[in-house]
Write a protein that holds these residues in place. Sequence first.
Motif, short mmCIF file in Angstrom:
data_model
loop_
_atom_site.label_atom_id
_atom_site.label_comp_id
_atom_site.label_asym_id
_atom_site.label_seq_id
_atom_site.Cartn_x
_atom_site.Cartn_y
_atom_site.Cartn_z
N LYS A 252 0.55 -5.82 -2.22
CA LYS A 252 1.05 -7.17 -1.97
C LYS A 252 0.73 -8.09 -3.15
CE LYS A 252 0.66 -10.99 1.35
NZ LYS A 252 0.07 -11.41 2.64
N HIS B 87 2.76 -0.75 11.00
CA HIS B 87 1.80 -1.67 11.62
C HIS B 87 2.31 -2.16 12.97
CE1 HIS B 87 -0.09 -5.59 12.40
NE2 HIS B 87 -1.15 -5.10 11.76
N ILE C 160 0.60 -5.39 5.20
CA ILE C 160 0.87 -4.70 3.93
C ILE C 160 -0.43 -4.48 3.19
CG2 ILE C 160 2.14 -4.83 1.75
CD1 ILE C 160 4.06 -6.79 3.11
N ASN C 161 -0.52 -3.37 2.49
CA ASN C 161 -1.69 -3.09 1.66
C ASN C 161 -1.93 -4.25 0.70
OD1 ASN C 161 -2.72 -1.94 -1.13
ND2 ASN C 161 -3.49 -0.56 0.46
N GLN D 287 5.42 0.01 5.68
CA GLN D 287 4.08 -0.39 6.13
C GLN D 287 4.16 -1.40 7.28
OE1 GLN D 287 1.95 -1.75 2.65
NE2 GLN D 287 1.42 0.33 2.01
N CYS E 272 -3.54 -4.62 -2.18
CA CYS E 272 -3.32 -4.41 -3.62
C CYS E 272 -1.82 -4.43 -3.96
CB CYS E 272 -3.94 -3.08 -4.05
SG CYS E 272 -5.74 -3.05 -3.97
#
Length: 244
Positions: free
Chosen positions: A9, A232, A4-5, A228, A7
Motif C-alpha cells: 500500500k 479479507h 491491504i498489505n 487481498q 508495504c
Amino acid sequence: MGKINGCIKCLFIFFNVVFAILGGALVYGALKATPFSHQVTAVGGPSLAWSWVFALGVLILPVLGIVAACMEKELIFKIFAGFMVLGMIVMLIFGIVVVVSRNTLKNSLDTASADAAKPFMEDKEMKLILMSFEEGAHCCGVVSSSDWGNNISDSCECKRQNTGFPFSSGCKAKPAGASGPDQIYATSCSSAIFVFFDLFFKIIMGFCFTFAILALLALLMSILMIHQIRKHDSGGSSMAMKSY
C-alpha cells in the motif's frame, strides 16, 4: 488492521504521488508549449492538444490510485485498473502516432517549400528564436536564405572560422539586391530544426512506452490489492458466520 498489505500500500501510494507531481509538471510544460502549437503543426508535427490529454491523464489517474489505496474499496480499484488498461492502449497509440509524426515531419522538411517557413517568419517570437538558432547552428533560413526576402538577418552572417560546425557546409554570397551580410551560411536550418524536433520526439516516445510498461505494473498491483481486499472481506464474513 487494513485490508491491504502495508508495504504494498505504501509503495503504491508513493509511486502515485510521484506521478501526480510529474503530471503537474507536464501540465505546466503543456501550458508553456501551447503558444507554439500552430508553428509545430504547420511543419507537420503533431497537435499539442495531445500533450494536454497526456499531461492531464498523468495528473488525474495517480490521484484516483491514491484515493483507491486510502479507502481500500474494491470498486475504486476496479475503476483504476480499467483506466490502467485504457492507459496502456492509449500510450501505445501515442507512441505510434509520435513515430508517424516524426517521419512525416522529416519528409516535410526534406521536401519543404517556401510556405513551410511562413509560420516562423510571420510570428515575431518565432522569428527571434530562428535568429538565435541560425547563430548557433550556422545556417540561414528555414528552407533557404530567401525566407528572409530582401533583408537578410545578421544572424545569417557566415564567419570562415565557424564554417562546418555543426551543420553548415560553407559560406556563399548573399542574393543579388538583398541587404545584410555579404557572406551568409550556405545551408538552411531545416536539418538542424529536425535534429531539435527529433530529440523532442524521442523523449516523447520514451515517455509513452515507459508509461505503458508502468501502467501494466500498476494494473498488476491493482489486481493483487483487489485480491487481498476480497480475501479479507470473505475471511471476515466467514468469521462472522461462525460467531453467530
